[in-house]
Design a protein around this motif. Sequence first.
Motif, PDB file in Angstrom:
ATOM      1  N   GLN A  71     -93.937 -65.193  65.530  1.00  0.00           N
ATOM      2  CA  GLN A  71     -95.023 -65.424  64.572  1.00  0.00           C
ATOM      3  C   GLN A  71     -94.743 -64.722  63.256  1.00  0.00           C
ATOM      4  OE1 GLN A  71     -98.417 -64.014  66.743  1.00  0.00           O
ATOM      5  NE2 GLN A  71     -98.688 -65.910  67.869  1.00  0.00           N
ATOM      6  N   GLY A  72     -94.208 -63.519  63.317  1.00  0.00           N
ATOM      7  CA  GLY A  72     -93.879 -62.778  62.098  1.00  0.00           C
ATOM      8  C   GLY A  72     -92.801 -63.478  61.291  1.00  0.00           C
ATOM      9  N   LEU A  73     -91.751 -63.931  61.964  1.00  0.00           N
ATOM     10  CA  LEU A  73     -90.682 -64.644  61.257  1.00  0.00           C
ATOM     11  C   LEU A  73     -91.175 -65.986  60.741  1.00  0.00           C
ATOM     12  CD1 LEU A  73     -87.481 -63.854  63.336  1.00  0.00           C
ATOM     13  CD2 LEU A  73     -88.102 -63.016  61.071  1.00  0.00           C
ATOM     14  N   ALA A  74     -92.038 -66.645  61.487  1.00  0.00           N
ATOM     15  CA  ALA A  74     -92.596 -67.917  61.017  1.00  0.00           C
ATOM     16  C   ALA A  74     -93.382 -67.699  59.735  1.00  0.00           C
ATOM     17  CB  ALA A  74     -93.483 -68.546  62.095  1.00  0.00           C
ATOM     18  N   TYR A  75     -94.150 -66.606  59.670  1.00  0.00           N
ATOM     19  CA  TYR A  75     -94.902 -66.306  58.449  1.00  0.00           C
ATOM     20  C   TYR A  75     -93.945 -66.075  57.282  1.00  0.00           C
ATOM     21  CZ  TYR A  75     -97.363 -63.832  54.834  1.00  0.00           C
ATOM     22  OH  TYR A  75     -97.845 -63.445  53.610  1.00  0.00           O
ATOM     23  N   VAL A  76     -92.892 -65.295  57.515  1.00  0.00           N
ATOM     24  CA  VAL A  76     -91.924 -65.006  56.457  1.00  0.00           C
ATOM     25  C   VAL A  76     -91.302 -66.303  55.941  1.00  0.00           C
ATOM     26  CG1 VAL A  76     -89.652 -63.961  56.017  1.00  0.00           C
ATOM     27  CG2 VAL A  76     -91.418 -62.643  57.200  1.00  0.00           C
ATOM     28  N   LEU A  77     -90.909 -67.181  56.855  1.00  0.00           N
ATOM     29  CA  LEU A  77     -90.286 -68.444  56.447  1.00  0.00           C
ATOM     30  C   LEU A  77     -91.281 -69.359  55.726  1.00  0.00           C
ATOM     31  CD1 LEU A  77     -88.085 -69.076  59.587  1.00  0.00           C
ATOM     32  CD2 LEU A  77     -87.319 -68.353  57.311  1.00  0.00           C
ATOM     33  N   GLN A  78     -92.525 -69.379  56.181  1.00  0.00           N
ATOM     34  CA  GLN A  78     -93.542 -70.186  55.496  1.00  0.00           C
ATOM     35  C   GLN A  78     -93.792 -69.659  54.088  1.00  0.00           C
ATOM     36  OE1 GLN A  78     -96.879 -69.996  58.145  1.00  0.00           O
ATOM     37  NE2 GLN A  78     -96.116 -71.608  59.485  1.00  0.00           N
ATOM     38  N   ARG A  79     -93.859 -68.353  53.954  1.00  0.00           N
ATOM     39  CA  ARG A  79     -94.068 -67.742  52.632  1.00  0.00           C
ATOM     40  C   ARG A  79     -92.896 -68.077  51.714  1.00  0.00           C
ATOM     41  NH1 ARG A  79     -97.207 -66.037  48.571  1.00  0.00           N
ATOM     42  NH2 ARG A  79     -96.266 -64.314  47.470  1.00  0.00           N
ATOM     43  N   GLN A  80     -91.680 -67.960  52.233  1.00  0.00           N
ATOM     44  CA  GLN A  80     -90.506 -68.283  51.437  1.00  0.00           C
ATOM     45  C   GLN A  80     -90.529 -69.760  51.019  1.00  0.00           C
ATOM     46  OE1 GLN A  80     -86.667 -68.462  53.356  1.00  0.00           O
ATOM     47  NE2 GLN A  80     -85.736 -67.349  51.652  1.00  0.00           N
ATOM     48  N   ASN A  81     -90.877 -70.639  51.941  1.00  0.00           N
ATOM     49  CA  ASN A  81     -90.967 -72.075  51.641  1.00  0.00           C
ATOM     50  C   ASN A  81     -91.989 -72.336  50.541  1.00  0.00           C
ATOM     51  OD1 ASN A  81     -90.432 -74.854  51.984  1.00  0.00           O
ATOM     52  ND2 ASN A  81     -92.167 -75.030  53.374  1.00  0.00           N
ATOM     53  N   MET A  82     -93.155 -71.681  50.634  1.00  0.00           N
ATOM     54  CA  MET A  82     -94.196 -71.851  49.627  1.00  0.00           C
ATOM     55  C   MET A  82     -93.705 -71.382  48.247  1.00  0.00           C
ATOM     56  SD  MET A  82     -97.662 -69.942  48.661  1.00  0.00           S
ATOM     57  CE  MET A  82     -96.576 -68.616  48.333  1.00  0.00           C
ATOM     58  N   LEU A  83     -92.993 -70.249  48.223  1.00  0.00           N
ATOM     59  CA  LEU A  83     -92.476 -69.731  46.955  1.00  0.00           C
ATOM     60  C   LEU A  83     -91.452 -70.695  46.349  1.00  0.00           C
ATOM     61  CD1 LEU A  83     -92.015 -66.007  47.960  1.00  0.00           C
ATOM     62  CD2 LEU A  83     -93.573 -66.861  46.196  1.00  0.00           C
ATOM     63  N   ILE A  84     -90.572 -71.230  47.164  1.00  0.00           N
ATOM     64  CA  ILE A  84     -89.565 -72.166  46.662  1.00  0.00           C
ATOM     65  C   ILE A  84     -90.226 -73.419  46.134  1.00  0.00           C
ATOM     66  CG2 ILE A  84     -87.640 -73.645  47.363  1.00  0.00           C
ATOM     67  CD1 ILE A  84     -86.839 -71.297  49.276  1.00  0.00           C
ATOM     68  N   LYS A  85     -91.217 -73.938  46.855  1.00  0.00           N
ATOM     69  CA  LYS A  85     -91.925 -75.139  46.389  1.00  0.00           C
ATOM     70  C   LYS A  85     -92.653 -74.877  45.073  1.00  0.00           C
ATOM     71  CE  LYS A  85     -92.617 -77.612  50.708  1.00  0.00           C
ATOM     72  NZ  LYS A  85     -93.601 -78.119  51.669  1.00  0.00           N
ATOM     73  N   SER A  86     -93.169 -73.652  44.905  1.00  0.00           N
ATOM     74  CA  SER A  86     -93.895 -73.344  43.676  1.00  0.00           C
ATOM     75  C   SER A  86     -92.953 -73.303  42.468  1.00  0.00           C
ATOM     76  CB  SER A  86     -94.652 -72.020  43.808  1.00  0.00           C
ATOM     77  OG  SER A  86     -93.766 -70.921  43.726  1.00  0.00           O
ATOM     78  N   LEU A  87     -91.689 -73.092  42.726  1.00  0.00           N
ATOM     79  CA  LEU A  87     -90.713 -73.031  41.645  1.00  0.00           C
ATOM     80  C   LEU A  87     -90.210 -74.410  41.237  1.00  0.00           C
ATOM     81  CD1 LEU A  87     -88.651 -70.011  42.979  1.00  0.00           C
ATOM     82  CD2 LEU A  87     -90.192 -70.021  40.996  1.00  0.00           C
ATOM     83  N   ALA A  88     -90.420 -75.393  42.084  1.00  0.00           N
ATOM     84  CA  ALA A  88     -89.910 -76.748  41.806  1.00  0.00           C
ATOM     85  C   ALA A  88     -90.720 -77.433  40.729  1.00  0.00           C
ATOM     86  CB  ALA A  88     -89.943 -77.569  43.073  1.00  0.00           C
TER      87      ALA A  88
END
Length: 88
Positions: A71-88
Amino acid sequence: MATGTVNHIDREMAVSEAVALGDLVDWVTKAKDLIDEILMCAQPSSKLHELLKLHNIAYGNANWLETEAAQGLAYVLQRQNMLIKSLA
């Protein structure tokens, strides 16, 4: 401060955080691989096990449930995905 400057700083922070989260996931993965290798080599009757015990070197899995780690790693990956999408 101009809006363009604020957006630029926000983007830089998002990039930095996304990179750091990627580094964190990489570190956790390598640490888990290392622990798995140590556990394979440090069987109770092995020389490595005796040396680790003699020098009081703790090893093994962290004190959390597998689901908590996932669950912790899933949160980290989701946060990273959200940050990358926000940069697009």
